[in-house]
Motif scaffolding. Structure first.
Motif, mmCIF file in Angstrom:
data_model
loop_
_atom_site.group_PDB
_atom_site.id
_atom_site.type_symbol
_atom_site.label_atom_id
_atom_site.label_comp_id
_atom_site.label_asym_id
_atom_site.label_seq_id
_atom_site.Cartn_x
_atom_site.Cartn_y
_atom_site.Cartn_z
ATOM 1 N N ALA A 1 0.716 -1.107 0.166
ATOM 2 C CA ALA A 1 0.099 0.483 0.248
ATOM 3 C C ALA A 1 0.996 1.461 0.085
ATOM 4 O O ALA A 1 0.466 2.575 -0.785
ATOM 5 C CB ALA A 1 -0.817 -0.209 1.196
ATOM 6 N N ALA A 2 2.070 1.810 0.700
ATOM 7 C CA ALA A 2 2.872 2.514 0.517
ATOM 8 C C ALA A 2 3.734 2.284 -0.508
ATOM 9 O O ALA A 2 3.690 3.593 -0.317
ATOM 10 C CB ALA A 2 4.259 2.068 1.808
ATOM 11 N N ARG A 3 4.005 1.494 -1.142
ATOM 12 C CA ARG A 3 4.653 1.761 -2.782
ATOM 13 C C ARG A 3 3.889 2.549 -3.348
ATOM 14 O O ARG A 3 3.733 3.187 -4.868
ATOM 15 C CB ARG A 3 5.315 -0.083 -2.874
ATOM 16 N N LYS A 4 2.045 1.551 -3.517
ATOM 17 C CA LYS A 4 1.439 2.067 -4.359
ATOM 18 C C LYS A 4 0.925 3.841 -3.965
ATOM 19 O O LYS A 4 0.990 4.439 -5.425
ATOM 20 C CB LYS A 4 0.164 1.329 -4.282
ATOM 21 N N ALA A 5 0.893 3.640 -3.010
ATOM 22 C CA ALA A 5 0.743 5.197 -2.323
ATOM 23 C C ALA A 5 1.968 5.879 -2.629
ATOM 24 O O ALA A 5 1.523 7.572 -3.860
ATOM 25 C CB ALA A 5 0.710 5.868 -1.109
ATOM 26 N N ALA A 6 2.585 6.262 -2.934
ATOM 27 C CA ALA A 6 3.675 6.805 -3.002
ATOM 28 C C ALA A 6 3.981 7.205 -4.710
ATOM 29 O O ALA A 6 4.239 8.001 -4.677
ATOM 30 C CB ALA A 6 5.103 6.086 -2.504
ATOM 31 N N PRO B 1 10.024 10.175 9.750
ATOM 32 C CA PRO B 1 8.413 9.739 9.561
ATOM 33 C C PRO B 1 8.883 8.551 8.356
ATOM 34 O O PRO B 1 9.335 8.018 7.811
ATOM 35 C CB PRO B 1 7.798 10.657 8.764
ATOM 36 N N PRO B 2 7.532 7.228 8.171
ATOM 37 C CA PRO B 2 8.120 6.780 7.103
ATOM 38 C C PRO B 2 7.894 7.128 5.860
ATOM 39 O O PRO B 2 7.681 8.751 5.502
ATOM 40 C CB PRO B 2 6.228 6.145 6.985
ATOM 41 N N ALA B 3 9.210 6.165 5.128
ATOM 42 C CA ALA B 3 9.197 6.932 3.908
ATOM 43 C C ALA B 3 9.885 5.685 2.830
ATOM 44 O O ALA B 3 9.791 4.770 3.075
ATOM 45 C CB ALA B 3 10.723 7.295 3.821
ATOM 46 N N VAL B 4 9.552 6.530 1.104
ATOM 47 C CA VAL B 4 9.229 5.205 0.108
ATOM 48 C C VAL B 4 10.612 6.049 -0.427
ATOM 49 O O VAL B 4 10.309 7.384 -0.818
ATOM 50 C CB VAL B 4 7.838 5.321 -0.193
ATOM 51 N N GLU B 5 11.622 4.886 -0.786
ATOM 52 C CA GLU B 5 12.231 5.971 -2.150
ATOM 53 C C GLU B 5 12.446 5.702 -3.451
ATOM 54 O O GLU B 5 11.661 4.469 -3.567
ATOM 55 C CB GLU B 5 14.031 5.326 -1.594
ATOM 56 N N GLY C 1 -2.555 11.146 6.946
ATOM 57 C CA GLY C 1 -2.124 9.817 6.188
ATOM 58 C C GLY C 1 -1.406 10.014 5.172
ATOM 59 O O GLY C 1 -0.858 9.083 3.636
ATOM 60 N N ARG C 2 -1.274 11.384 3.650
ATOM 61 C CA ARG C 2 -0.719 11.517 2.507
ATOM 62 C C ARG C 2 0.560 11.075 2.966
ATOM 63 O O ARG C 2 1.384 11.914 3.344
ATOM 64 C CB ARG C 2 -1.385 13.202 2.043
ATOM 65 N N TRP C 3 0.764 10.327 0.984
ATOM 66 C CA TRP C 3 2.224 10.182 1.181
ATOM 67 C C TRP C 3 2.662 12.001 -0.124
ATOM 68 O O TRP C 3 1.815 11.672 -0.842
ATOM 69 C CB TRP C 3 2.413 9.316 -0.047
ATOM 70 N N LEU C 4 3.495 12.294 0.014
ATOM 71 C CA LEU C 4 3.912 13.762 -0.512
ATOM 72 C C LEU C 4 5.326 13.060 -0.795
ATOM 73 O O LEU C 4 5.505 13.052 -0.122
ATOM 74 C CB LEU C 4 3.887 14.976 -0.007
ATOM 75 N N ILE C 5 5.781 14.088 -2.001
ATOM 76 C CA ILE C 5 6.947 13.908 -2.184
ATOM 77 C C ILE C 5 7.469 15.287 -2.227
ATOM 78 O O ILE C 5 7.232 16.525 -1.725
ATOM 79 C CB ILE C 5 7.181 14.333 -4.503
ATOM 80 N N SER C 6 8.990 14.755 -0.595
ATOM 81 C CA SER C 6 9.151 15.966 -0.085
ATOM 82 C C SER C 6 11.157 16.109 -0.606
ATOM 83 O O SER C 6 11.230 17.758 -0.213
ATOM 84 C CB SER C 6 9.448 15.786 1.234
ATOM 85 N N THR C 7 11.293 15.097 -1.273
ATOM 86 C CA THR C 7 12.929 15.943 -1.570
ATOM 87 C C THR C 7 12.501 15.270 -3.244
ATOM 88 O O THR C 7 12.235 13.443 -3.060
ATOM 89 C CB THR C 7 13.760 15.694 -1.136
#
Length: 188
Positions: A53-58, A128-132, A173-179
């Protein structure tokens, strides 16, 4: 002197605007709107479904970021509302500044940017939780042009290169691109 300034200007716009301003990666976050923060406790185990779910949201946030950035750049609109739906600071500010700088110099983006992103890591236990994310961007058809006559800004040719980004989960709960970063010296 003018040619040197123009080259510096176009180099800056190219590096910032190719990916909508991802050439820099900051680490400062606002505490009131910053990523989800948890006190140190025993690391929680996360299911494969949570990671998926995290992969998909990211990846959805990344795709939205690229689309919003292209649209805002084509309209020369640094306040385009879709930018804030997919981006967080410090990247949001950098993208807006790059679009504003292009607009002030009479330039805008046109064409197509082809993306092929892949998730390289998921860390739901991070604070915080992160996805690269890693991407092979094809910017050969994505050009910085003068808005007046659509001539290509000299020195802003595209190409295929590596780009990286980090999606961060925020308190709502939103996944946002921060960097993010465009690695134009690394073809793919």
């Amino acid at each position: 002197m003018r040619a040197r300034h123009s080259r510096r200007w176009t180099s800056c716009l190219l590096s910032l605007a190719l990916l909508g301003g991802t050439a820099g990666c900051g680490t400062r976050r606002e505490t009131s709107v910053g990523p989800l923060s948890r006190p140190h406790t025993t690391p929680a185990t996360h299911s494969a479904a949570d990671e998926q779910a995290a992969r998909k949201a990211a990846l959805a946030a990344y795709s939205g970021y690229l689309a919003a950035s292209r649209e805002a750049s084509a309209r020369s609109d640094p306040r385009h509302p879709a930018l804030a739906r997919f981006l967080a600071d410090p990247l949001l500010t950098r993208v807006r500044l790059a679009i504003r700088d292009a607009k002030e110099h009479g330039a805008m983006r046109t064409g197509k940017l082809v993306s092929d992103p892949t998730v390289t890591s998921v860390d739901l236990a991070a604070d915080p939780p992160a996805v690269e994310i890693q991407d092979c961007l094809d910017a050969t058809g994505y050009r910085l042009v003068y808005a007046r006559d659509h001539r290509v800004v000299p020195g802003t040719g595209g190409g295929r290169y590596l780009a990286t980004a980090t999606a961060t989960r925020y308190p709502d709960g939103r996944w946002l691109i921060s960097t993010g970063a465009a690695h134009e010296d690394q073809p793919c």
